[in-house]
Motif scaffolding. Structure first.
Motif, short mmCIF file in Angstrom:
data_model
loop_
_atom_site.label_atom_id
_atom_site.label_comp_id
_atom_site.label_asym_id
_atom_site.label_seq_id
_atom_site.Cartn_x
_atom_site.Cartn_y
_atom_site.Cartn_z
N SER A 265 0.84 -1.20 0.00
CA SER A 265 0.00 0.00 0.00
C SER A 265 0.87 1.25 0.00
O SER A 265 2.05 1.22 0.34
CB SER A 265 -0.90 0.01 1.23
N VAL A 266 0.26 2.38 -0.38
CA VAL A 266 0.97 3.65 -0.40
C VAL A 266 1.48 3.99 1.00
O VAL A 266 2.61 4.44 1.20
CB VAL A 266 0.06 4.77 -0.94
N ARG A 267 0.61 3.76 2.00
CA ARG A 267 1.01 4.08 3.37
C ARG A 267 2.19 3.24 3.81
O ARG A 267 3.11 3.74 4.46
CB ARG A 267 -0.17 3.87 4.31
N GLU A 268 2.19 1.96 3.48
CA GLU A 268 3.30 1.09 3.88
C GLU A 268 4.60 1.55 3.23
O GLU A 268 5.65 1.62 3.89
CB GLU A 268 3.00 -0.36 3.50
N ARG A 269 4.54 1.87 1.93
CA ARG A 269 5.75 2.33 1.25
C ARG A 269 6.27 3.62 1.87
O ARG A 269 7.48 3.79 2.07
CB ARG A 269 5.47 2.54 -0.24
N MET A 270 5.35 4.54 2.19
CA MET A 270 5.76 5.81 2.76
C MET A 270 6.34 5.65 4.16
O MET A 270 7.35 6.27 4.52
CB MET A 270 4.59 6.78 2.79
N MET A 271 5.72 4.81 4.98
CA MET A 271 6.19 4.61 6.35
C MET A 271 7.59 4.01 6.37
O MET A 271 8.47 4.45 7.11
CB MET A 271 5.22 3.73 7.12
N TYR A 272 7.82 2.97 5.56
CA TYR A 272 9.14 2.33 5.55
C TYR A 272 10.21 3.28 5.01
O TYR A 272 11.34 3.31 5.50
CB TYR A 272 9.11 1.04 4.73
N SER A 273 9.84 4.06 4.01
CA SER A 273 10.80 5.01 3.46
C SER A 273 11.13 6.11 4.47
O SER A 273 12.29 6.50 4.63
CB SER A 273 10.23 5.62 2.18
N SER A 274 10.13 6.60 5.19
CA SER A 274 10.33 7.71 6.12
C SER A 274 11.03 7.28 7.40
O SER A 274 11.75 8.07 8.01
CB SER A 274 8.98 8.35 6.46
#
Length: 345
Positions: A265-274
C-alpha cells in the motif's frame, strides 16, 4: 566532561585482567586502595551466569563500601566473553569516595578493555545489585523514553499526515523522516545481535501502532538469506556478513531495505521510506556499525557476489588513454611564439 583521577591498575590486577578475559574467572572485584586499582576478590564460574549471579555477588558486596564488579556473562562476542561492569557506590559512601569511583571508572574500562564490557549497571542500593535488580535495569533501559507534550502533539500530527494525499505540496512531510519507537523485544534482539547470539534480524513496522517490531531473529547462512525476504510486504533486514577480502577476514553489518514493488500500500511504502533514516540512527546508538545500506525489490538479489561487489567495489587500475582527435588537414605549422613588437615594426 568527566575528569579522571590518574589512578591506575596495579601489576597484580593487570595480570588478573588477562586471566579473566581468557574465561577463567566469573567475577572480579576491584577496589581503590592506596591510590591504585587493586583486586579485592575473585570467583570462578560454578554454573550458568544467572544461577551464579546472586550466589557469587552477594558475599562480595559490603553495605557501605564502594567497589567495582566485573561479571562475566555467558554470551560471546568476537573478542571472547561479554562482561557486565557494576559500579557499586552506596548512598552511605562519603562524597570523596563517590567522586573518586565515578572519575576512575573510565580508566578501569580502558585498562580492562572497553570492547569486552557490553553492559553497565550503576547501583546505589543492594537490591539493585541482585539478579532481579539487574533484570529491572534492563527492562527500564529498553523501555522507550516518555514523550513530552510537544512530542505527543507531533505524534498525533504524524497520524493525520500519513493519510493525506501525496503530492508536491506534501512532499516536505517525509523529508525529515519519522522516528518510530522500538518495542522492548526489538531492543533486546539488537543487543543480542551485538553480543553474537544472532547474525540476522528482520524488522517490520506495525502501521497502526507506528512501532518497529522484530519479526525474525536467527543464525542464517548466506545461501538461505534470499528466502528471508517477504514477497508481499516491506521489511528492514540486518545481516552480519562474514567474508574474506584480499586475504583478511571481515565481519560487516549490512542493512537491507526490501520493498516488493507496488504490491504494498501507499502508506506502507511511505512509512518504511520515512522511518529508515531514524531507525538507522537508533541502531548506531545501540552499537551497530552499518557498513553498507542496500535497497532491493526481492530476495534473489542477495547473493554473495552482490554483497562483495557492494562492500568492495572493483577498482579500475588501467583506464584507456583518451585519444585526442587529429586537427583539420593542411592547417600549416603551429605558431610557437608570439611575434615581438620589433618584428611588427
Amino acid at each position: 566532561m568527566s575528569h579522571q583521577t590518574g589512578i591506575r591498575a596495579n601489576e597484580q590486577l593487570a595480570k588478573l585482567f588477562g586471566k579473566a578475559k581468557n574465561g577463567k574467572l566469573r567475577v572480579l572485584k576491584v577496589s581503590i586502595e592506596n591510590e591504585q586499582l587493586s583486586c579485592s576478590a575473585t570467583a570462578d564460574a560454578k554454573k550458568d551466569w544467572e544461577r551464579d549471579y546472586d550466589k557469587l555477588l552477594g558475599p562480595l558486596l559490603e553495605e557501605n563500601v564502594p567497589c567495582y564488579i566485573l561479571y562475566r556473562l555467558d554470551a560471546k562476542i568476537p573478542l571472547g566473553h561479554s562482561w557486565l561492569l557494576i559500579s557499586w557506590i552506596p548512598d552511605a559512601a562519603s562524597i570523596r569516595q563517590k567522586m573518586v569511583y565515578a572519575s576512575t571508572k573510565a580508566t578501569l574500562k580502558t585498562e580492562f578493555g572497553s570492547a569486552y564490557i557490553t553492559e553497565e549497571l550503576h547501583a546505589t542500593t543492594l537490591e539493585e545489585t541482585t539478579l532481579e535488580g539487574y533484570r529491572k535495569h534492563k527492562r527500564d533501559f529498553a523501555a522507550p523514553a516518555p514523550l513530552t507534550m510537544r512530542e505527543e502533539e507531533l505524534k498525533e500530527l504524524r497520524k493525520t499526515e500519513v493519510h493525506t494525499e501525496i503530492s508536491t505540496n506534501t512532499r516536505h512531510q517525509t523529508l525529515g523522516g519519522i522516528s518510530c519507537p522500538l518495542t522492548d523485544a526489538t531492543v533486546a534482539a539488537v543487543q543480542d545481535l551485538v553480543r553474537g547470539n544472532y547474525d540476522y534480524l528482520q524488522f517490520r513496522i506495525d502501521l497502526e501502532e507506528e512501532r518497529i517490531h522484530v519479526a525474525h531473529a536467527a543464525q542464517v547462512e548466506l545461501s538461505a538469506l534470499p528466502k528471508q525476504v517477504p514477497e508481499d510486504h516491506a521489511r528492514y533486514h540486518l545481516f552480519l556478513f562474514r567474508h574474506t577480502h584480499e586475504g583478511d577476514y571481515q565481519e560487516s553489518y549490512v542493512f537491507v531495505y526490501s520493498m516488493p514493488g507496488y504490491t504494498c500500500s501507499v502508506r506502507e511504502r511511505m512509512m518504511y521510506s520515512s522511518c529508515k533514516a531514524p531507525f538507522l540512527e537508533q541502531l548506531a546508538a545501540m552499537g551497530v556499525d552499518v557498513v553498507k545500506k542496500l535497497e532491493i525489490d526481492n530476495g534473489n538479489e542477495l547473493t554473495e557476489a552482490y554483497l562483495l561487489d557492494e562492500l568492495h567495489p572493483k577498482k579500475i587500475l588501467h583506464r584507456p588513454a583518451f585519444a585526442k582527435p587529429k586537427g583539420p588537414p593542411n592547417r600549416g605549422a603551429k605558431r610557437l611564439t608570439r611575434p615581438s613588437n620589433e618584428d611588427q615594426v
